[in-house]
Design an enzyme around this catalytic site. Structure first.
Site, mmCIF file in Angstrom:
data_model
loop_
_atom_site.group_PDB
_atom_site.id
_atom_site.type_symbol
_atom_site.label_atom_id
_atom_site.label_comp_id
_atom_site.label_asym_id
_atom_site.label_seq_id
_atom_site.Cartn_x
_atom_site.Cartn_y
_atom_site.Cartn_z
ATOM 1 N N ASP A 94 0.908 -1.372 -0.034
ATOM 2 C CA ASP A 94 0.076 0.046 -0.124
ATOM 3 C C ASP A 94 0.816 1.116 0.109
ATOM 4 O O ASP A 94 1.415 1.620 1.261
ATOM 5 C CB ASP A 94 -0.817 -0.105 1.059
ATOM 6 C CG ASP A 94 -1.734 1.277 1.347
ATOM 7 O OD1 ASP A 94 -2.048 1.809 0.507
ATOM 8 O OD2 ASP A 94 -2.142 1.482 2.467
ATOM 9 N N SER B 102 -0.008 4.364 2.824
ATOM 10 C CA SER B 102 0.290 4.241 4.155
ATOM 11 C C SER B 102 1.874 3.745 4.646
ATOM 12 O O SER B 102 2.517 3.270 3.543
ATOM 13 C CB SER B 102 -0.508 3.467 5.164
ATOM 14 O OG SER B 102 -0.364 1.762 4.570
ATOM 15 N N ASN C 17 3.055 1.856 7.614
ATOM 16 C CA ASN C 17 3.541 0.765 8.384
ATOM 17 C C ASN C 17 3.374 -0.613 8.086
ATOM 18 O O ASN C 17 2.429 -0.829 6.928
ATOM 19 C CB ASN C 17 2.836 1.080 9.681
ATOM 20 C CG ASN C 17 2.981 2.252 10.383
ATOM 21 O OD1 ASN C 17 2.812 3.214 10.034
ATOM 22 N ND2 ASN C 17 3.977 2.149 11.459
ATOM 23 N N TRP D 285 1.950 -4.028 9.448
ATOM 24 C CA TRP D 285 1.391 -4.775 10.621
ATOM 25 C C TRP D 285 0.639 -6.294 9.962
ATOM 26 O O TRP D 285 0.418 -6.438 9.103
ATOM 27 C CB TRP D 285 0.359 -3.826 11.187
ATOM 28 C CG TRP D 285 -1.141 -3.726 10.545
ATOM 29 C CD1 TRP D 285 -1.306 -2.653 9.594
ATOM 30 C CD2 TRP D 285 -2.231 -4.600 10.519
ATOM 31 N NE1 TRP D 285 -2.456 -2.797 9.198
ATOM 32 C CE2 TRP D 285 -3.034 -4.042 9.588
ATOM 33 C CE3 TRP D 285 -2.486 -5.761 10.845
ATOM 34 C CZ2 TRP D 285 -4.324 -4.517 9.235
ATOM 35 C CZ3 TRP D 285 -3.745 -6.212 10.603
ATOM 36 C CH2 TRP D 285 -4.611 -5.757 9.630
ATOM 37 N N TYR E 225 -10.029 3.232 14.285
ATOM 38 C CA TYR E 225 -11.115 3.597 13.271
ATOM 39 C C TYR E 225 -12.611 3.787 14.281
ATOM 40 O O TYR E 225 -12.733 3.499 15.272
ATOM 41 C CB TYR E 225 -11.320 2.355 12.588
ATOM 42 C CG TYR E 225 -10.111 1.883 11.965
ATOM 43 C CD1 TYR E 225 -9.911 2.130 10.737
ATOM 44 C CD2 TYR E 225 -9.251 1.039 12.603
ATOM 45 C CE1 TYR E 225 -8.718 1.474 10.022
ATOM 46 C CE2 TYR E 225 -8.029 0.483 12.331
ATOM 47 C CZ TYR E 225 -7.967 0.615 10.860
ATOM 48 O OH TYR E 225 -6.586 0.105 10.311
ATOM 49 N N ASP F 96 -1.936 5.838 -5.429
ATOM 50 C CA ASP F 96 -2.067 5.048 -4.173
ATOM 51 C C ASP F 96 -2.487 3.623 -4.645
ATOM 52 O O ASP F 96 -3.729 3.294 -5.090
ATOM 53 C CB ASP F 96 -3.225 5.792 -3.420
ATOM 54 C CG ASP F 96 -3.565 4.735 -1.955
ATOM 55 O OD1 ASP F 96 -2.765 3.862 -2.028
ATOM 56 O OD2 ASP F 96 -4.319 5.087 -1.243
ATOM 57 N N THR G 283 -5.858 1.785 -2.956
ATOM 58 C CA THR G 283 -7.320 2.133 -3.246
ATOM 59 C C THR G 283 -7.552 1.581 -4.612
ATOM 60 O O THR G 283 -6.549 1.770 -5.554
ATOM 61 C CB THR G 283 -7.750 3.450 -3.035
ATOM 62 O OG1 THR G 283 -8.917 3.705 -3.089
ATOM 63 C CG2 THR G 283 -6.995 4.280 -3.844
#
Ligand SMILES: *[C@@H]1O[C@H](CO)[C@@H](O)[C@H](O)[C@H]1NC(C)=O
Ligand SMILES: *[C@@H]1O[C@H](CO)[C@@H](O)[C@H](O)[C@H]1NC(C)=O
Length: 421
Positions: free
Chosen positions: A102, A105, A107, A109, A146, A291, A294
């Site tokens: 992605d 963003s 990070n 995880w 969120y 991006d 998306t």
């Protein structure tokens, strides 16, 4: 207009899933190629969900919640469409995870074996630190909250393997809680952010920075090709190349645009044209990001509605998209349907980038769902109002990146687009 205090991380989650073997090729040219797999649009779950979220990190990282440029709210947009993902290994011996690559963003995880009470953890691979001899404990908690749920957990450090690259001491979040449906339907285990450090939660070095610091890649750039072909049999999902560019997957030269703001891969976009006629909105420039996380192409609702009207969609109103940003709860809206049979008569929509027009034909911006008579079509343009200090942000997602091969040139702080092949 106020401060630019909103950030977005947009990715798709509601996907049906096939096991995605990573096909690695170590090449004589020194690049690392990761083959990507893609998901098809899943009719059963064809809705758009939006989630507003904010970063909030506790413990030692508490004061890094706001990145230096003031980004603190992350908006997560789920749209189940095509999704591109690949495999990585974490630990020694490697534990395998499917991640979304992605660029929106920063990070990494994955779910943790210490995740006990969240359903998504039961259907995804989990990282077991005690099974890894290279695991290093950090333990500080970290959370991404969120409106409809959150991911929280703690930071750990271990070896991350991507293709033949072995990245040492990579910090990542072991997610111990993934409440809500957000990641339930997401068939990928975690997310690997390829954005800049500026939007990294906890201000930890990104995987890409680690690759560079450990001198694992040839050139300080990576490139993404997403296969949009309809041919079921001999299609790949796509390819991400760390350290180089695969000449097989584009035609002509790339047009480069300087990064105007580090965080996302953000640049200045020029005019938007429908069948060659300016709609007079971005003539003086609009902020845009490339991006991979998306699936569609988003822009301010007034302009997107105009484009969707021009291609024959009336149902997707700005009213709906406004509620996306203001509602505290998740918002579900129907996908903007179009009549597949009318594609031939729909206009071209183009975007002026670096003085050159990048055309999207109806075949390129209409997203298909299903086969034959059951085929269902949706518009690739989605209204989403994301204010910045100099106008609404546009997100060039997979609809655009699938048509145009993209170079994320970190060394020269620029992005380059060329027709995909
Ligand atoms: C974090 O910020 C708060 C308030 O600004 C301050 O009181 C606290 O000492 C800071 N903590 C650290 C670890 O810097
Ligand atoms: C749309 O763009 C394609 C590719 O650039 C071009 O071949 C076609 O003629 C264009 N159609 C219209 C109506 O301008």
């Amino acid at each position: 207009m106020g401060q630019y205090n909103k950030a977005i991380v947009i990715f798709l989650v509601c996907l049906s899933f096939m096991y995605p073997p990573v096909i690695l090729s170590s090449l004589a040219d020194g690049y690392t190629r990761i083959k990507l797999k893609r998901m098809k649009l899943d009719k059963a779950s064809r809705v758009v969900s939006h989630f507003e979220l904010s970063h909030s990190l506790r413990g030692r990282y508490g004061n890094n919640t706001k990145s230096s440029n003031g980004l603190d709210i992350v908006l997560l947009n789920n749209y189940m469409n095509t999704q591109y993902y690949g495999e990585i290994g974490i630990g020694t011996p490697p534990q395998i995870f499917t991640v979304l690559f992605d660029t929106g963003s920063s990070n990494l995880w994955v779910p943790s074996s210490k995740c006990y009470f969240s359903m998504p953890c039961y259907i995804h691979s989990k990282y077991r630190s005690r099974m890894s001899i290279t695991y290093k404990s950090i333990g500080q908690s970290g959370a991404i909250e969120y409106a409809t749920g959150s991911i929280s957990g703690f930071f750990s450090k271990d070896i991350v393997r991507i293709g033949h690259l072995v990245i040492k001491d990579q910090e990542f979040i072991e997610a111990t809680q993934e409440p809500g449906m957000t990641f339930m339907t997401g068939k990928f285990d975690g997310i690997l952010g390829l954005g800049f450090r500026e939007i990294s939660v906890g201000n930890v070095a990104t995987v890409w920075e680690s690759m560079l610091n450990q001198r694992l890649v040839k050139d300080p750039l990576f490139s993404i090709w997403l296969d949009r072909s309809d041919n079921e049999e001999n299609r790949d999902g796509g390819e991400i190349v760390f350290g180089g560019v695969d000449p097989k997957h584009y035609k002509g030269d790339h047009t480069f645009l300087p990064i105007t703001k580090k965080g996302y891969w953000q640049f200045e976009m020029g005019d938007v044209l429908i069948n060659g006629n300016s709609i007079g909105y971005c003539q003086n420039g609009c902020p845009a990001i490339a991006d991979s996380g998306t699936s569609l192409l988003t822009g301010p609702s007034s302009v997107i509605t105009e484009i969707n009207n021009a291609i024959g969609i009336k149902s997707f109103t700005s009213q709906e998209s406004k509620s996306v940003l203001s509602d505290q709860s998740a918002d579900t809206i129907g996908a903007p349907d179009v009549d597949c049979g009318k594609a031939a008569s729909m206009p071209n929509v183009s975007f002026t980038l670096g003085g050159k027009d990048f055309v999207l034909t109806p075949q390129e911006y209409i997203v298909k769902d299903g086969e034959g008579d059951g085929t269902h079509c949706v518009s690739g343009f989605m209204p989403l109002d994301i204010p910045t200090s100099h106008g609404y942000l546009w997100i060039l997602g997979d609809v655009f990146l699938g048509t145009y091969h993209t170079i994320f040139d970190y060394g020269n702080l620029r992005v380059g687009f060329a027709k995909a092949a």
